[in-house]
Design an enzyme around this catalytic site. Structure first.
Site, mmCIF file in Angstrom:
data_model
loop_
_atom_site.group_PDB
_atom_site.id
_atom_site.type_symbol
_atom_site.label_atom_id
_atom_site.label_comp_id
_atom_site.label_asym_id
_atom_site.label_seq_id
_atom_site.Cartn_x
_atom_site.Cartn_y
_atom_site.Cartn_z
ATOM 1 N N LYS A 45 0.906 -1.364 0.113
ATOM 2 C CA LYS A 45 0.089 -0.099 -0.050
ATOM 3 C C LYS A 45 0.820 1.438 -0.061
ATOM 4 O O LYS A 45 0.293 2.323 0.269
ATOM 5 C CB LYS A 45 -1.109 0.100 1.251
ATOM 6 N N THR A 49 1.400 0.169 -7.447
ATOM 7 C CA THR A 49 0.742 0.013 -8.568
ATOM 8 C C THR A 49 1.153 1.577 -9.400
ATOM 9 O O THR A 49 1.177 1.232 -10.570
ATOM 10 C CB THR A 49 -0.795 0.053 -8.394
ATOM 11 N N HIS A 107 6.918 -7.232 -2.392
ATOM 12 C CA HIS A 107 6.545 -6.765 -1.204
ATOM 13 C C HIS A 107 7.673 -7.327 -0.198
ATOM 14 O O HIS A 107 7.447 -6.977 1.044
ATOM 15 C CB HIS A 107 5.124 -6.947 -0.664
ATOM 16 N N SER A 137 -4.440 2.902 4.472
ATOM 17 C CA SER A 137 -4.764 2.271 3.308
ATOM 18 C C SER A 137 -4.711 0.703 3.598
ATOM 19 O O SER A 137 -5.397 0.114 2.832
ATOM 20 C CB SER A 137 -3.574 2.744 2.427
ATOM 21 N N VAL A 227 -0.988 9.171 -15.319
ATOM 22 C CA VAL A 227 -0.946 8.305 -14.055
ATOM 23 C C VAL A 227 -1.639 8.948 -12.820
ATOM 24 O O VAL A 227 -1.245 8.631 -11.729
ATOM 25 C CB VAL A 227 0.429 7.813 -13.731
ATOM 26 N N PHE A 229 -4.233 10.147 -10.199
ATOM 27 C CA PHE A 229 -5.221 9.080 -9.417
ATOM 28 C C PHE A 229 -6.511 8.981 -10.207
ATOM 29 O O PHE A 229 -7.000 7.890 -10.421
ATOM 30 C CB PHE A 229 -5.471 9.899 -8.236
ATOM 31 N N ALA A 231 -7.494 9.268 -13.417
ATOM 32 C CA ALA A 231 -7.210 8.586 -14.630
ATOM 33 C C ALA A 231 -6.920 7.034 -14.325
ATOM 34 O O ALA A 231 -7.481 6.044 -14.990
ATOM 35 C CB ALA A 231 -5.946 9.087 -15.471
ATOM 36 N N ARG A 255 -8.551 3.927 -3.729
ATOM 37 C CA ARG A 255 -9.395 4.491 -2.617
ATOM 38 C C ARG A 255 -9.436 5.976 -2.597
ATOM 39 O O ARG A 255 -10.387 6.497 -2.897
ATOM 40 C CB ARG A 255 -9.043 3.829 -1.213
HETATM 41 S S1 PPS Z 1 -0.708 -2.934 -3.501
HETATM 42 O O1 PPS Z 1 -1.797 -3.837 -2.919
HETATM 43 O O2 PPS Z 1 0.197 -3.033 -2.075
HETATM 44 O O3 PPS Z 1 -0.055 -3.179 -4.422
HETATM 45 O O4 PPS Z 1 -1.139 -1.369 -3.264
HETATM 46 P P1 PPS Z 1 -0.312 -0.177 -3.679
HETATM 47 O O5 PPS Z 1 -0.429 0.059 -5.202
HETATM 48 O O6 PPS Z 1 1.081 -0.133 -3.069
HETATM 49 O O7 PPS Z 1 -0.999 1.025 -3.007
HETATM 50 C C1 PPS Z 1 -2.372 1.331 -3.249
HETATM 51 C C2 PPS Z 1 -2.438 2.736 -2.659
HETATM 52 O O8 PPS Z 1 -1.816 3.743 -3.786
HETATM 53 C C3 PPS Z 1 -2.892 4.611 -4.136
HETATM 54 N N1 PPS Z 1 -2.585 5.073 -5.597
HETATM 55 C C4 PPS Z 1 -2.324 6.371 -5.830
HETATM 56 N N2 PPS Z 1 -2.653 7.330 -5.044
HETATM 57 C C5 PPS Z 1 -2.169 8.605 -5.802
HETATM 58 N N3 PPS Z 1 -2.163 8.657 -7.018
HETATM 59 C C6 PPS Z 1 -2.017 7.502 -7.985
HETATM 60 N N4 PPS Z 1 -1.986 7.642 -9.305
HETATM 61 C C7 PPS Z 1 -2.365 6.332 -7.248
HETATM 62 N N5 PPS Z 1 -2.166 4.983 -7.532
HETATM 63 C C8 PPS Z 1 -2.257 4.310 -6.511
HETATM 64 C C9 PPS Z 1 -4.055 3.977 -3.933
HETATM 65 O O9 PPS Z 1 -5.214 4.728 -4.065
HETATM 66 C C10 PPS Z 1 -3.948 3.266 -2.627
HETATM 67 O O10 PPS Z 1 -3.752 4.225 -1.419
HETATM 68 P P2 PPS Z 1 -5.197 4.754 -0.720
HETATM 69 O O11 PPS Z 1 -4.496 5.751 0.510
HETATM 70 O O12 PPS Z 1 -5.766 3.509 -0.170
HETATM 71 O O13 PPS Z 1 -5.960 5.191 -1.591
#
Ligand code: PPS
Length: 293
Positions: A45, A49, A107, A137, A227, A229, A231, A255
């Site tokens: 988290k 991604t 991870h 998260s 990239v 959020f 989108a 989220r």
């Molecule tokens: S995982 O399951 O471990 O692979 O998850 P991971 O991708 O590491 O983390 C998911 C959190 O990253 C946020 N996220 C983003 N935030 C801002 N901008 C962009 N583009 C973006 N892409 C992924 C995602 O919303 C999760 O955070 P939270 O706080 O839960 O929203």
């Protein structure tokens, strides 16, 4: 119908784990990395991604359009230690990747990374996120993902997060272990989620210089826009909506994507206790996090 049972946490070489990430351990341990592999390493988290998608676009965004429209990010960037049975294991996916370089997600805490990555001097991008937002998260992820242990309520979750009893172990050990590694292993870029939120374009440029890419200004701008959020939340190939064990009615994968959302979860007492523990556990490291921007 009975809901699928959630996996139990157990100790694996001193790290809390679930069987999905240890069932294929022999193959993970003996995985053959290549010098041009790029490993994306994170505590769950922290922005895995997001950075995976940025790297995928930097390397392959102009190649085959169907890669972007028909292959979810988790098959383009295999999750090395995963062994979910319903899809090929991470090692199998990585071994069969036709691309060069291969982008691989993990991870794992630094001490469990397969040794071939160090031997091959592969490049590694580590992404870290401040503990409070990372915990929030992770809590919502565990609520909605039936492949994770039961999170309990927020207070219970926070206590076990502090104790390091989460899948992939302690946040503190993870970020500190990788930070220490960075002091001696020069092919490691240590990034922060907060910097990505504050100025994505700057971090994209930073990635390009670390990777030795001469991506054009126009291309970098296009990627930075693609990239963001909203989108990625709309994009079926990056929003994880294709994964059946995730119940988006409980909480979506994409989220909030914010820095400082912890403020709407931590009580004053929880925050004071957390700050106390944080001071103790982080007293011997120089890594600094921002909990607001
Ligand atoms: S995982 O399951 O471990 O692979 O998850 P991971 O991708 O590491 O983390 C998911 C959190 O990253 C946020 N996220 C983003 N935030 C801002 N901008 C962009 N583009 C973006 N892409 C992924 C995602 O919303 C999760 O955070 P939270 O706080 O839960 O929203």
């Amino acid at each position: 119908m009975k809901p699928p049972s959630r996996p139990e946490l157990f100790d694996f070489e001193g790290v809390s784990m679930i069987h999905y990430f240890t069932d294929n351990w022999e193959k993970v341990k003996n995985f053959q990395a290549r010098p041009d592999d790029i490993l994306i390493a994170t505590y769950p988290k922290a922005g895995t991604t997001w950075v995976s998608y940025i790297l995928d676009l930097l390397y392959f965004g102009n190649d085959a359009p169907e890669r972007q429209t028909s292959q979810p990010i988790y098959t383009r960037v295999p999750f090395l230690e995963s062994c979910f049975k319903v899809i090929p294991s991470g090692t199998e996916l990585a071994d069969n990747l036709p691309t060069s370089p291969r982008l691989i997600k993990t991870h794992l805490p630094v001490q469990l990374v397969p040794k071939s990555f160090w031997e091959q001097n592969s490049r590694i991008v580590y992404v870290a996120r401040n503990a409070k937002d990372n915990a929030v998260s992770y809590f919502h992820f565990d609520r909605m993902n039936m492949g994770e242990p039961e999170p309990g309520d927020w207070n219970t979750f926070l206590q076990t997060f502090i104790d390091g009893k989460k899948v992939f172990g302690s946040w503190f050990d993870h970020v500190n272990g990788w930070w220490e590694k960075k002091q001696t292993y020069s092919n490691l870029l240590y990034m922060f989620y907060e910097d990505l939120v504050e100025d994505t374009g700057h971090e994209v440029a930073n990635l390009c210089s670390f990777l030795g890419l001469s991506t054009s200004v126009e291309q970098k701008e296009k990627i930075t826009k693609g990239v963001q959020f909203d989108a990625m939340k709309q994009n079926k190939m990056t929003n994880y909506s294709t994964v059946p064990v995730m119940d988006f009615k409980i909480s979506p994968f994409m989220r909030k994507g914010k820095v400082g959302d912890w403020k709407s979860h931590f009580t004053v007492a929880q925050n004071e206790q957390f700050d106390e523990v944080y001071k103790q556990k982080m007293k011997n490291t120089t890594v600094k996090f921002r909990t607001e921007i």
